[in-house]
Design a protein around this motif. Sequence first.
Motif, PDB file in Angstrom:
ATOM      1  N   ILE A   1       0.840  -1.209   0.000  1.00 44.85           N
ATOM      2  CA  ILE A   1       0.000   0.000   0.000  1.00 44.85           C
ATOM      3  C   ILE A   1       0.870   1.253   0.000  1.00 44.85           C
ATOM      4  CG2 ILE A   1      -1.680   1.316   1.347  1.00 44.85           C
ATOM      5  CD1 ILE A   1      -2.792  -1.376   2.343  1.00 44.85           C
ATOM      6  N   SER A   2       1.949   1.232   0.771  1.00 48.08           N
ATOM      7  CA  SER A   2       2.846   2.394   0.819  1.00 48.08           C
ATOM      8  C   SER A   2       3.477   2.659  -0.545  1.00 48.08           C
ATOM      9  CB  SER A   2       3.942   2.158   1.860  1.00 48.08           C
ATOM     10  OG  SER A   2       3.395   2.027   3.158  1.00 48.08           O
ATOM     11  N   ALA A   3       3.832   1.596  -1.279  1.00 49.67           N
ATOM     12  CA  ALA A   3       4.411   1.766  -2.610  1.00 49.67           C
ATOM     13  C   ALA A   3       3.412   2.435  -3.552  1.00 49.67           C
ATOM     14  CB  ALA A   3       4.847   0.419  -3.174  1.00 49.67           C
ATOM     15  N   ALA A   4       2.128   2.119  -3.384  1.00 45.58           N
ATOM     16  CA  ALA A   4       1.092   2.734  -4.229  1.00 45.58           C
ATOM     17  C   ALA A   4       0.978   4.224  -3.971  1.00 45.58           C
ATOM     18  CB  ALA A   4      -0.251   2.053  -3.989  1.00 45.58           C
ATOM     19  N   MET A   5       1.422   4.683  -2.786  1.00 47.79           N
ATOM     20  CA  MET A   5       1.360   6.108  -2.458  1.00 47.79           C
ATOM     21  C   MET A   5       2.371   6.938  -3.246  1.00 47.79           C
ATOM     22  SD  MET A   5      -1.121   6.367  -0.295  1.00 47.79           S
ATOM     23  CE  MET A   5      -1.868   5.081  -1.321  1.00 47.79           C
ATOM     24  N   GLY A   6       3.231   6.283  -3.985  1.00 46.41           N
ATOM     25  CA  GLY A   6       4.177   7.005  -4.827  1.00 46.41           C
ATOM     26  C   GLY A   6       3.950   6.751  -6.294  1.00 46.41           C
ATOM     27  N   GLN A   7       2.785   6.225  -6.644  1.00 43.55           N
ATOM     28  CA  GLN A   7       2.477   5.893  -8.029  1.00 43.55           C
ATOM     29  C   GLN A   7       1.348   6.768  -8.570  1.00 43.55           C
ATOM     30  OE1 GLN A   7       1.724   1.693  -7.720  1.00 43.55           O
ATOM     31  NE2 GLN A   7       3.880   1.160  -7.491  1.00 43.55           N
ATOM     32  N   GLU A   8       1.047   6.565  -9.849  1.00 42.46           N
ATOM     33  CA  GLU A   8       0.082   7.423 -10.533  1.00 42.46           C
ATOM     34  C   GLU A   8      -1.281   7.426  -9.858  1.00 42.46           C
ATOM     35  OE1 GLU A   8      -1.832   8.034 -15.009  1.00 42.46           O
ATOM     36  OE2 GLU A   8      -0.617   6.271 -14.558  1.00 42.46           O
ATOM     37  N   VAL A   9      -1.688   6.281  -9.303  1.00 42.70           N
ATOM     38  CA  VAL A   9      -3.004   6.207  -8.677  1.00 42.70           C
ATOM     39  C   VAL A   9      -3.110   7.199  -7.522  1.00 42.70           C
ATOM     40  CG1 VAL A   9      -2.300   4.361  -7.088  1.00 42.70           C
ATOM     41  CG2 VAL A   9      -4.709   4.628  -7.692  1.00 42.70           C
ATOM     42  N   PHE A  10      -1.989   7.478  -6.849  1.00 46.15           N
ATOM     43  CA  PHE A  10      -2.003   8.447  -5.754  1.00 46.15           C
ATOM     44  C   PHE A  10      -2.046   9.868  -6.293  1.00 46.15           C
ATOM     45  CE2 PHE A  10       0.395  11.213  -2.808  1.00 46.15           C
ATOM     46  CZ  PHE A  10      -0.453  11.145  -1.711  1.00 46.15           C
ATOM     47  N   TYR A  11      -1.251  10.141  -7.326  1.00 46.82           N
ATOM     48  CA  TYR A  11      -1.206  11.492  -7.880  1.00 46.82           C
ATOM     49  C   TYR A  11      -2.561  11.939  -8.405  1.00 46.82           C
ATOM     50  CZ  TYR A  11       3.769  10.245  -8.017  1.00 46.82           C
ATOM     51  OH  TYR A  11       5.028   9.809  -7.721  1.00 46.82           O
ATOM     52  N   ILE A  12      -3.230  11.034  -9.148  1.00 47.74           N
ATOM     53  CA  ILE A  12      -4.486  11.420  -9.789  1.00 47.74           C
ATOM     54  C   ILE A  12      -5.666  11.421  -8.827  1.00 47.74           C
ATOM     55  CG2 ILE A  12      -3.710  10.586 -12.033  1.00 47.74           C
ATOM     56  CD1 ILE A  12      -5.424   8.129 -11.650  1.00 47.74           C
ATOM     57  N   THR A  13      -5.419  11.074  -7.578  1.00 47.32           N
ATOM     58  CA  THR A  13      -6.491  11.143  -6.578  1.00 47.32           C
ATOM     59  C   THR A  13      -6.197  12.215  -5.532  1.00 47.32           C
ATOM     60  OG1 THR A  13      -5.416   9.336  -5.359  1.00 47.32           O
ATOM     61  CG2 THR A  13      -7.221   8.759  -6.839  1.00 47.32           C
ATOM     62  N   PHE A  14      -4.999  12.192  -4.946  1.00 45.56           N
ATOM     63  CA  PHE A  14      -4.706  13.117  -3.856  1.00 45.56           C
ATOM     64  C   PHE A  14      -4.589  14.559  -4.341  1.00 45.56           C
ATOM     65  CE2 PHE A  14      -1.644  15.394  -1.151  1.00 45.56           C
ATOM     66  CZ  PHE A  14      -2.348  15.344   0.049  1.00 45.56           C
TER      67      PHE A  14
END
Length: 407
Positions: A105-118
């Motif tokens: 989950i932490s790795a996903a916080m540095g990926q596109e899915v995090f950028y386009i949501t946060f």
Amino acid sequence: MARLVRSLRDSEPVARFQRHCGLFPATSEVGERGARRAVGVGNGGSRPSGTWDVRDFGGDAASPEHRPRPPADCATRNGSPSNSRKDHLHEYVVKNYFYYYLFTISAAMGQEVFYITFLPFTYWNINPYVGRRLIIMWSVVMYIGQVTKDLLKWPRPCSPPVVKLEKRAIAEYGMPSTHAMASTTISFTFVIATMNIYKYHFELGLMGAFVFSTLVGLSRIYTGMHTVLDVIVGSLISGLLVALMYPTWDFLDHLMITSPWCPIFCIVVPLLLCYNYPKLDYYSPTKADTTTILGASAGSGVGFWINNHSVTNYSAELVSPPSITAEMVLMALSKFLVGICFLVVIRQIIKSMALRALCSWYKVSVDDPIAGHRTEIEVPYKFITYFSIGLSATVLVPLLHEVLRLN
């Protein structure tokens, strides 16, 4: 110092960290029920899990210029890469699922899915003032990080002994970790920007930013994508950039939303940077990712200029954060879901139209995977698509919120 750098760049600390957290390479002797996780395991006529194939990255074995980097991602003790085709081990055993899910989950916080949501969530629901600073810092730091990777060309950790949990990132170089750079930049920029608006314990904000960026950094070691040195250097670079750019935030913000040259600057400069990206002798997704980031940031910048009245949407005086109520949470979720759904539709429409138009112009098939990797197609295709998303997120979505009375 040189010995310390070599040890931090070595693959062994990464492997030891994985073992300490309960992640092991699969062996014939391991048979615990529920512990085995296999990715890309071959069966029948398929490739074995430990092999690499150009098609994994959309390339063509007969086309060297579009071929991803061979798996020379083994950072050995002497610093030289290994070209072994056994580098990419995708079979592993998980003995501690707490760390597995925590770092996944932490790795996903540095990926596109995090950028386009946060980032859109911050702009729509927290404060446009904060959103602008996050997007500016994110684009600057990520561009520097991506370019640095392809200039230094430092390999990723060696597998074995390291277990690799991700496939796509294998085609990229390792130094510095852009996950660590992005997480450090976004978390600390968020805290510094909000401290000028809301009253809260600044120490708690710094602690939260430190925990967030640390988890993302450790996740890159756990997944086997980066050495300890990659993560440390990435965090230090982004921390330095935040500190250097912080005094210019207000000036840049005012210039962006008031200067008549802003739209031209936001389009021309990112395009020049994309077309002059360091050239490699193989296909790597770093150029496409960089174009995506710069395109989204360019569209957002033009949107900020169009919405120059948003500079008055925040108070220059410190205020206490509003009390969180069920109605507020429901409104924020409604705005977020409406906005994200709208952006998904825009992305699909523009993506299809841009790719078809460019392929038609250059007389190539839309279904040809190699065509999409050509610079003359990939750069404008990615840039137009994500420029539209950035512009829509900052201009059209707020208008849609007003029409739906989600304010």
